[in-house]
Design a protein around this motif. Structure first.
Motif, PDB file in Angstrom:
ATOM      1  N   ILE A 170      31.187  31.954   2.395  1.00 57.85           N
ATOM      2  CA  ILE A 170      32.423  32.380   2.972  1.00 57.85           C
ATOM      3  C   ILE A 170      33.550  33.455   2.442  1.00 57.85           C
ATOM      4  CG2 ILE A 170      32.145  30.378   4.850  1.00 57.85           C
ATOM      5  CD1 ILE A 170      34.765  29.191   3.124  1.00 57.85           C
ATOM      6  N   GLY A 171      32.901  34.433   1.982  1.00 56.90           N
ATOM      7  CA  GLY A 171      33.653  35.525   1.279  1.00 56.90           C
ATOM      8  C   GLY A 171      33.884  35.362  -0.131  1.00 56.90           C
ATOM      9  N   ASN A 172      33.435  34.269  -0.748  1.00 57.51           N
ATOM     10  CA  ASN A 172      33.421  33.989  -2.077  1.00 57.51           C
ATOM     11  C   ASN A 172      32.264  34.834  -2.628  1.00 57.51           C
ATOM     12  OD1 ASN A 172      33.738  31.011  -4.243  1.00 57.51           O
ATOM     13  ND2 ASN A 172      34.472  33.128  -4.437  1.00 57.51           N
ATOM     14  N   GLU A 173      32.512  35.851  -3.537  1.00 57.40           N
ATOM     15  CA  GLU A 173      31.373  36.907  -3.945  1.00 57.40           C
ATOM     16  C   GLU A 173      30.619  36.270  -5.092  1.00 57.40           C
ATOM     17  OE1 GLU A 173      30.807  39.809  -2.624  1.00 57.40           O
ATOM     18  OE2 GLU A 173      32.205  39.396  -1.105  1.00 57.40           O
ATOM     19  N   ILE A 174      29.188  36.008  -4.816  1.00 55.94           N
ATOM     20  CA  ILE A 174      28.364  35.359  -5.919  1.00 55.94           C
ATOM     21  C   ILE A 174      27.236  36.138  -6.338  1.00 55.94           C
ATOM     22  CG2 ILE A 174      26.980  33.192  -6.093  1.00 55.94           C
ATOM     23  CD1 ILE A 174      30.013  32.501  -5.756  1.00 55.94           C
ATOM     24  N   VAL A 175      27.133  36.130  -7.596  1.00 48.46           N
ATOM     25  CA  VAL A 175      25.820  36.982  -7.733  1.00 48.46           C
ATOM     26  C   VAL A 175      24.797  35.720  -8.388  1.00 48.46           C
ATOM     27  CG1 VAL A 175      24.700  38.094  -9.661  1.00 48.46           C
ATOM     28  CG2 VAL A 175      26.377  39.202  -8.357  1.00 48.46           C
ATOM     29  N   VAL A 176      23.549  35.526  -7.731  1.00 50.16           N
ATOM     30  CA  VAL A 176      22.554  34.392  -8.429  1.00 50.16           C
ATOM     31  C   VAL A 176      21.522  35.240  -9.194  1.00 50.16           C
ATOM     32  CG1 VAL A 176      20.892  32.955  -7.728  1.00 50.16           C
ATOM     33  CG2 VAL A 176      22.967  33.290  -6.043  1.00 50.16           C
ATOM     34  N   LEU A 177      21.609  34.909 -10.431  1.00 49.42           N
ATOM     35  CA  LEU A 177      20.733  35.704 -11.526  1.00 49.42           C
ATOM     36  C   LEU A 177      19.660  34.829 -11.926  1.00 49.42           C
ATOM     37  CD1 LEU A 177      19.921  38.059 -13.070  1.00 49.42           C
ATOM     38  CD2 LEU A 177      21.953  37.145 -14.797  1.00 49.42           C
ATOM     39  N   ASP A 178      18.492  34.811 -11.485  1.00 55.46           N
ATOM     40  CA  ASP A 178      17.463  33.975 -11.550  1.00 55.46           C
ATOM     41  C   ASP A 178      16.628  34.163 -12.888  1.00 55.46           C
ATOM     42  OD1 ASP A 178      15.497  31.976 -11.517  1.00 55.46           O
ATOM     43  OD2 ASP A 178      14.677  32.575  -9.592  1.00 55.46           O
ATOM     44  N   LEU A 179      16.885  33.366 -13.859  1.00 55.00           N
ATOM     45  CA  LEU A 179      16.431  33.628 -15.320  1.00 55.00           C
ATOM     46  C   LEU A 179      15.294  32.811 -15.733  1.00 55.00           C
ATOM     47  CD1 LEU A 179      19.589  35.066 -17.164  1.00 55.00           C
ATOM     48  CD2 LEU A 179      17.636  36.148 -16.366  1.00 55.00           C
ATOM     49  N   ARG A 180      14.910  32.130 -14.643  1.00 55.69           N
ATOM     50  CA  ARG A 180      13.798  31.013 -15.083  1.00 55.69           C
ATOM     51  C   ARG A 180      12.463  31.870 -15.310  1.00 55.69           C
ATOM     52  NH1 ARG A 180      13.580  27.575  -9.704  1.00 55.69           N
ATOM     53  NH2 ARG A 180      13.640  29.924  -8.969  1.00 55.69           N
ATOM     54  N   GLY A 181      11.930  31.271 -16.412  1.00 57.06           N
ATOM     55  CA  GLY A 181      10.695  32.024 -16.781  1.00 57.06           C
ATOM     56  C   GLY A 181      10.988  33.438 -17.622  1.00 57.06           C
ATOM     57  N   ARG A 182      12.350  33.670 -18.012  1.00 62.96           N
ATOM     58  CA  ARG A 182      12.658  34.916 -18.534  1.00 62.96           C
ATOM     59  C   ARG A 182      13.588  34.441 -20.005  1.00 62.96           C
ATOM     60  NH1 ARG A 182      12.003  39.795 -16.218  1.00 62.96           N
ATOM     61  NH2 ARG A 182      13.349  40.535 -17.944  1.00 62.96           N
ATOM     62  N   PRO A 183      13.644  35.249 -20.859  1.00 57.41           N
ATOM     63  CA  PRO A 183      14.118  34.865 -22.154  1.00 57.41           C
ATOM     64  C   PRO A 183      15.721  35.195 -22.279  1.00 57.41           C
ATOM     65  CG  PRO A 183      12.989  37.143 -22.356  1.00 57.41           C
ATOM     66  CD  PRO A 183      12.711  36.405 -20.937  1.00 57.41           C
ATOM     67  N   GLU A 184      16.079  36.048 -21.262  1.00 60.66           N
ATOM     68  CA  GLU A 184      17.505  36.314 -21.415  1.00 60.66           C
ATOM     69  C   GLU A 184      18.556  35.238 -21.078  1.00 60.66           C
ATOM     70  OE1 GLU A 184      15.463  37.973 -19.425  1.00 60.66           O
ATOM     71  OE2 GLU A 184      15.113  39.775 -20.055  1.00 60.66           O
ATOM     72  N   ARG A 185      19.762  35.231 -21.834  1.00 63.11           N
ATOM     73  CA  ARG A 185      20.665  34.221 -21.632  1.00 63.11           C
ATOM     74  C   ARG A 185      21.888  35.088 -21.347  1.00 63.11           C
ATOM     75  NH1 ARG A 185      16.973  32.115 -20.357  1.00 63.11           N
ATOM     76  NH2 ARG A 185      16.109  30.255 -21.092  1.00 63.11           N
ATOM     77  N   VAL A 186      22.836  34.501 -20.530  1.00 55.29           N
ATOM     78  CA  VAL A 186      24.055  35.343 -20.112  1.00 55.29           C
ATOM     79  C   VAL A 186      25.109  35.183 -21.234  1.00 55.29           C
ATOM     80  CG1 VAL A 186      25.663  35.712 -18.437  1.00 55.29           C
ATOM     81  CG2 VAL A 186      23.558  35.525 -17.703  1.00 55.29           C
ATOM     82  N   THR A 187      25.947  35.893 -21.557  1.00 57.77           N
ATOM     83  CA  THR A 187      26.987  35.579 -22.529  1.00 57.77           C
ATOM     84  C   THR A 187      28.248  35.847 -21.777  1.00 57.77           C
ATOM     85  OG1 THR A 187      26.919  37.675 -23.354  1.00 57.77           O
ATOM     86  CG2 THR A 187      25.569  36.127 -24.766  1.00 57.77           C
ATOM     87  N   PRO A 188      29.376  35.725 -22.400  1.00 58.29           N
ATOM     88  CA  PRO A 188      30.805  36.094 -21.449  1.00 58.29           C
ATOM     89  C   PRO A 188      30.717  37.632 -21.402  1.00 58.29           C
ATOM     90  CG  PRO A 188      30.999  34.351 -23.022  1.00 58.29           C
ATOM     91  CD  PRO A 188      29.804  34.765 -23.091  1.00 58.29           C
ATOM     92  N   ALA A 189      30.320  38.359 -22.618  1.00 60.71           N
ATOM     93  CA  ALA A 189      30.418  39.833 -22.497  1.00 60.71           C
ATOM     94  C   ALA A 189      29.285  40.510 -21.416  1.00 60.71           C
ATOM     95  CB  ALA A 189      30.302  40.492 -24.007  1.00 60.71           C
ATOM     96  N   ALA A 190      28.050  39.902 -21.320  1.00 59.83           N
ATOM     97  CA  ALA A 190      26.944  40.287 -20.429  1.00 59.83           C
ATOM     98  C   ALA A 190      27.350  40.026 -19.037  1.00 59.83           C
ATOM     99  CB  ALA A 190      25.697  39.496 -20.735  1.00 59.83           C
ATOM    100  N   ALA A 191      28.308  39.021 -18.939  1.00 60.76           N
ATOM    101  CA  ALA A 191      28.829  38.677 -17.439  1.00 60.76           C
ATOM    102  C   ALA A 191      29.656  39.585 -17.191  1.00 60.76           C
ATOM    103  CB  ALA A 191      29.346  37.387 -17.281  1.00 60.76           C
ATOM    104  N   ARG A 192      30.556  40.078 -18.194  1.00 58.76           N
ATOM    105  CA  ARG A 192      31.401  41.131 -17.590  1.00 58.76           C
ATOM    106  C   ARG A 192      30.961  42.583 -17.341  1.00 58.76           C
ATOM    107  NH1 ARG A 192      34.605  38.078 -21.342  1.00 58.76           N
ATOM    108  NH2 ARG A 192      33.828  39.647 -23.176  1.00 58.76           N
ATOM    109  N   ALA A 193      29.802  42.771 -18.263  1.00 59.86           N
ATOM    110  CA  ALA A 193      29.078  44.037 -17.982  1.00 59.86           C
ATOM    111  C   ALA A 193      28.446  44.063 -16.644  1.00 59.86           C
ATOM    112  CB  ALA A 193      28.080  44.304 -19.311  1.00 59.86           C
ATOM    113  N   ILE A 194      27.840  42.879 -16.427  1.00 59.03           N
ATOM    114  CA  ILE A 194      27.046  43.039 -15.086  1.00 59.03           C
ATOM    115  C   ILE A 194      28.051  42.997 -13.909  1.00 59.03           C
ATOM    116  CG2 ILE A 194      25.860  41.359 -13.325  1.00 59.03           C
ATOM    117  CD1 ILE A 194      24.631  39.729 -16.211  1.00 59.03           C
TER     118      ILE A 194
END
Ligand SMILES: N[C@@H](CCC[C@H](N)C(=O)O)C(=O)O
Length: 278
Positions: free
Chosen positions: A4-28
């Motif tokens: 309902i208008g809350n902007e959401i990015v779903v990032l599926d990293l299951r089976g992948r090595p990457e992990r989101v850090t605070p800086a990566a979140a801001r960059a995304i």
């Protein structure tokens, strides 16, 4: 996606090595098409029976233990991708049950609210968190005062008003979010009771700002309204982006139901994560 208008990015990293850090979140969030209120990062399940372990980032890179709309979006993403009508997600606040509610959208069981001052948390003891001593404006004619406070996986303060549009939440929000009484900051809501079964809500989200909807705030307002005798335990909460149905069950669990929408799919360049590792 959006809830309902809350902007959401779903990032599926299951089976992948990457992990989101605070800086990566801001960059995304700064990528074209990457803007979000919350980023829901899905990691491989840690607990048997769960679909994923989930980390929740606000657009400023801070993490939250709860995001109702984001959890509903993750549920819809997984139901569409993998089938089924019920699943478990693991968050830092515990396990959340998500159910496909058909035409009503997706339901998430947000667990039980916490009302003790130390659990919200507040910086000093308050015996009664239905209304704490906090006000802004002139001391003898405060503009906003006596919020209810509650933790529904994240901290919330709800100011009761006659008309949510009569106050400039964009102006007061930052000051209240960062008020010293909230050592972990707080999500700030204006709530108006429109009937014994309905509320209107406007939310300044911690780590984000004004949003079109906030699911955990809808839960926080609904339980606070029931707890203070303003409504019953089942309420429709109208936000700028739409309406969420909240049921505070007799066993203490809060169920939130509402629609979700898919917007677009994209890929995050590896450089976002590589830059982090460097
Ligand atoms: N939009 C979310 C709440 C997200 C977390 C919040 N900004 C916080 O930091 O606590 C929701 O739908 O619940």
């Amino acid at each position: 996606m959006n809830g309902i208008g809350n902007e959401i990015v779903v990032l599926d990293l299951r089976g992948r090595p990457e992990r989101v850090t605070p800086a990566a979140a801001r960059a995304i969030a700064a990528l074209p098409g990457g803007h979000f209120d919350q980023l829901m990062a899905l990691y491989p399940p840690r607990t048997p029976g769960t679909k994923a372990a989930m980390a929740i980032f606000n657009v400023d890179g801070s993490q939250s233990f709860a995001c109702g709309n984001g959890t509903r979006c993750v549920g819809r993403y997984l139901f569409d991708a993998e089938g089924g009508t019920k699943l478990l997600l693991e968050t830092r606040a515990g396990l959340l049950t998500v159910t496909d509610a058909g035409a009503r959208g997706v339901t998430v069981d947000m667990g039980k609210p916490k009302f003790d001052w130390a659990d919200i948390p507040l910086a000093e003891p308050f015996h009664d968190t239905r209304a704490i001593e906090l006000q802004i404006g002139p001391i003898d004619a405060p503009v906003l005062h006596s919020p209810s406070v509650v933790n529904v996986g994240n901290p919330h303060a709800i100011f009761w008003v006659a008309d949510v549009e009569a106050h400039d939440l964009g102006r007061f929000g930052p000051m209240l979010e960062n008020h010293p009484i909230f050592p972990e900051r707080a999500n700030i809501s204006l709530a108006a009771v429109t009937s014994p079964a309905s509320l209107t809500l406007k939310v300044w989200e911690r780590g984000v700002g004004l949003t079109r909807a906030c699911g955990s705030a809808a839960c926080a307002a609904a339980v606070s309204a029931a707890r203070t005798g303003r409504t019953g335990r089942e309420v429709a909460v109208a936000l700028p982006g739409g309406t969420l149905d909240i049921l505070w069950r007799e066993d203490g669990h809060i169920l939130m139901t509402g629609p979700t929408a898919f917007e677009h799919r994209g890929e995050i360049p590896a450089a976002v994560f590589a830059a982090e590792a460097a």
